[in-house]
Design a protein around this motif. Sequence first.
Motif, PDB file in Angstrom:
ATOM      1  N   UNK A   1     -18.202  -9.959   5.504  1.00  0.00           N
ATOM      2  CA  UNK A   1     -17.120 -10.455   4.648  1.00  0.00           C
ATOM      3  C   UNK A   1     -16.052 -11.056   5.559  1.00  0.00           C
ATOM      4  N   UNK A   2     -16.105 -12.368   5.777  1.00  0.00           N
ATOM      5  CA  UNK A   2     -15.107 -13.041   6.613  1.00  0.00           C
ATOM      6  C   UNK A   2     -13.954 -13.545   5.741  1.00  0.00           C
ATOM      7  N   UNK A   3     -12.866 -13.953   6.385  1.00  0.00           N
ATOM      8  CA  UNK A   3     -11.645 -14.386   5.686  1.00  0.00           C
ATOM      9  C   UNK A   3     -11.202 -13.312   4.695  1.00  0.00           C
ATOM     10  N   UNK A   4     -11.357 -12.054   5.095  1.00  0.00           N
ATOM     11  CA  UNK A   4     -11.062 -10.930   4.203  1.00  0.00           C
ATOM     12  C   UNK A   4     -10.019 -10.015   4.844  1.00  0.00           C
ATOM     13  N   UNK A   5      -8.946  -9.807   4.115  1.00  0.00           N
ATOM     14  CA  UNK A   5      -7.876  -8.935   4.606  1.00  0.00           C
ATOM     15  C   UNK A   5      -8.024  -7.541   3.991  1.00  0.00           C
ATOM     16  N   UNK A   6      -7.877  -6.535   4.820  1.00  0.00           N
ATOM     17  CA  UNK A   6      -7.972  -5.165   4.355  1.00  0.00           C
ATOM     18  C   UNK A   6      -6.752  -4.823   3.512  1.00  0.00           C
ATOM     19  N   UNK A   7      -6.989  -4.231   2.329  1.00  0.00           N
ATOM     20  CA  UNK A   7      -5.885  -3.843   1.464  1.00  0.00           C
ATOM     21  C   UNK A   7      -5.563  -2.365   1.559  1.00  0.00           C
ATOM     22  N   UNK A   8      -6.580  -1.528   1.463  1.00  0.00           N
ATOM     23  CA  UNK A   8      -6.385  -0.083   1.519  1.00  0.00           C
ATOM     24  C   UNK A   8      -7.733   0.589   1.728  1.00  0.00           C
ATOM     25  N   UNK A   9      -7.667   1.864   2.099  1.00  0.00           N
ATOM     26  CA  UNK A   9      -8.861   2.700   2.180  1.00  0.00           C
ATOM     27  C   UNK A   9      -8.699   3.789   1.130  1.00  0.00           C
TER      28      UNK A   9
ATOM     29  N   UNK B   1     -13.502   0.961   0.625  1.00  0.00           N
ATOM     30  CA  UNK B   1     -12.527   0.079   1.269  1.00  0.00           C
ATOM     31  C   UNK B   1     -12.134  -0.971   0.249  1.00  0.00           C
ATOM     32  N   UNK B   2     -10.851  -1.160   0.071  1.00  0.00           N
ATOM     33  CA  UNK B   2     -10.351  -2.130  -0.886  1.00  0.00           C
ATOM     34  C   UNK B   2      -9.801  -3.335  -0.125  1.00  0.00           C
ATOM     35  N   UNK B   3     -10.311  -4.510  -0.451  1.00  0.00           N
ATOM     36  CA  UNK B   3      -9.833  -5.736   0.180  1.00  0.00           C
ATOM     37  C   UNK B   3      -8.622  -6.273  -0.584  1.00  0.00           C
TER      38      UNK B   3
ATOM     39  N   UNK C   1      -8.860  -7.617  -4.092  1.00  0.00           N
ATOM     40  CA  UNK C   1      -9.270  -6.722  -5.152  1.00  0.00           C
ATOM     41  C   UNK C   1     -10.701  -6.234  -5.051  1.00  0.00           C
ATOM     42  N   UNK C   2     -11.492  -6.806  -4.167  1.00  0.00           N
ATOM     43  CA  UNK C   2     -12.875  -6.362  -3.989  1.00  0.00           C
ATOM     44  C   UNK C   2     -12.905  -4.941  -3.441  1.00  0.00           C
ATOM     45  N   UNK C   3     -13.772  -4.114  -3.985  1.00  0.00           N
ATOM     46  CA  UNK C   3     -13.943  -2.742  -3.499  1.00  0.00           C
ATOM     47  C   UNK C   3     -15.329  -2.596  -2.893  1.00  0.00           C
TER      48      UNK C   3
END
Length: 404
Positions: free
Chosen positions: A205-213, A224-226, A229-231
């Motif tokens: 998953x490139x160009x993907x910023x980590x949102x939360x764990x 892992x939540x990007x 909104x992707x989980x």
Amino acid sequence: MRTRTLVVAGYGMAAARLVEEMLAGDPEGRWRLVVVGEEPRAAYDRVALSSLLGGATPEDLALAGPEVTADPRLELRPGTTVTGVNRAARTVTCDDGTVIGYDALVFATGSRPFVPPVDGHDLPGCFVYRTVEDVDAIRAAAVPGRPAVVVGGGLLGLEAAGGLRSLGMRPRVVELAPWLMAQQIDEGGGRFLAEAVGRLGVRVHCSSRLGAVGAGPDGRVDRVELADGTALEAALVVFAAGVRPRDELAGPAGLARGERGGFLVDAWCRTADERVYAVGECAAVEGRCHGLAAPGFRMAETVAGQLLGTAAGPFPGADASAELKLLGVRMAGFGDAHAREPGAVEYVQEDRRAGVYAKVVLAADGRTLLGGVLAGDTSAYPTLRSLTGRELPASPEELLTPQS
């Protein structure tokens, strides 16, 4: 003849090379070496860390044999940390209360893993990938057949993904940059690499910023939540998103840091204090830190040459060229792989059926080789690297054709 004392704060790969150079170049014993290492063991090959997940032992990775560790000129203090420096008195203080005097001091404190400060980053089941102990903890937590997420798509992240795959897990890689290994290879090479590791079951998953764990009912990480909104389901998370120099002793010691951290040193790896040096990942040479092993080795040789009076030259700068095998995929990058020089011309040759990608970067004259990227087949790497900065003796097509 008075024996002088060299204190080395840290015992990683750069420090190991410094010790090796000092012992080899000082048969008269003009220097006594005291090496204070935070880890509970002598220096080891951190680049080969993932081999521990494939059956290697810490002893297999050791960089110093008994002939070094038992040398009477060397005092090793494993499991100990330098906590303070008094430059006026020329002493260091350790966490066990020991005070050691020095004639020369070398910081080789390395770096620490960067963990994005998102919610859940410290949940049970989250790990970094830096030491033997980290690998042991990951192995103990791995559950074959379950998904895992590696945060970071650089060299270390892909090594971690390969290690998790060898443990039977189903790893995914989350990378902020638009492609894998963005520092070493171009977009085409990154795309090739993503497709190749994808065929091995590693999703990218490139160009993907980590949102939360996120945590499950048992309080352990389960996703892992990007940021979009992707989980992603995850029984285990490994952070391999880069490092930060260990330079926390700089401020209290009155030593300058580089703009992006690290002990600020000149081309000879000297701080503003002529008795204090820095090498490896903690050193900001003329303001720039280098995160690879090879530049650290060159820094160690530069410092040893000065201390031994063998007239070694200044640090020559870092050559980021590298030939690697990641998850079974051969990759190489060298020179100006990203065609940053004005007027640079790119020649790309790709054969997806054969599983090869190659790019060479030429100067505006169309003849001088500036750099390139090879993927799948790296047989041309030694020749092309040796020709970097020179006029090509043949066309790119001829040089990229595999030799029978």
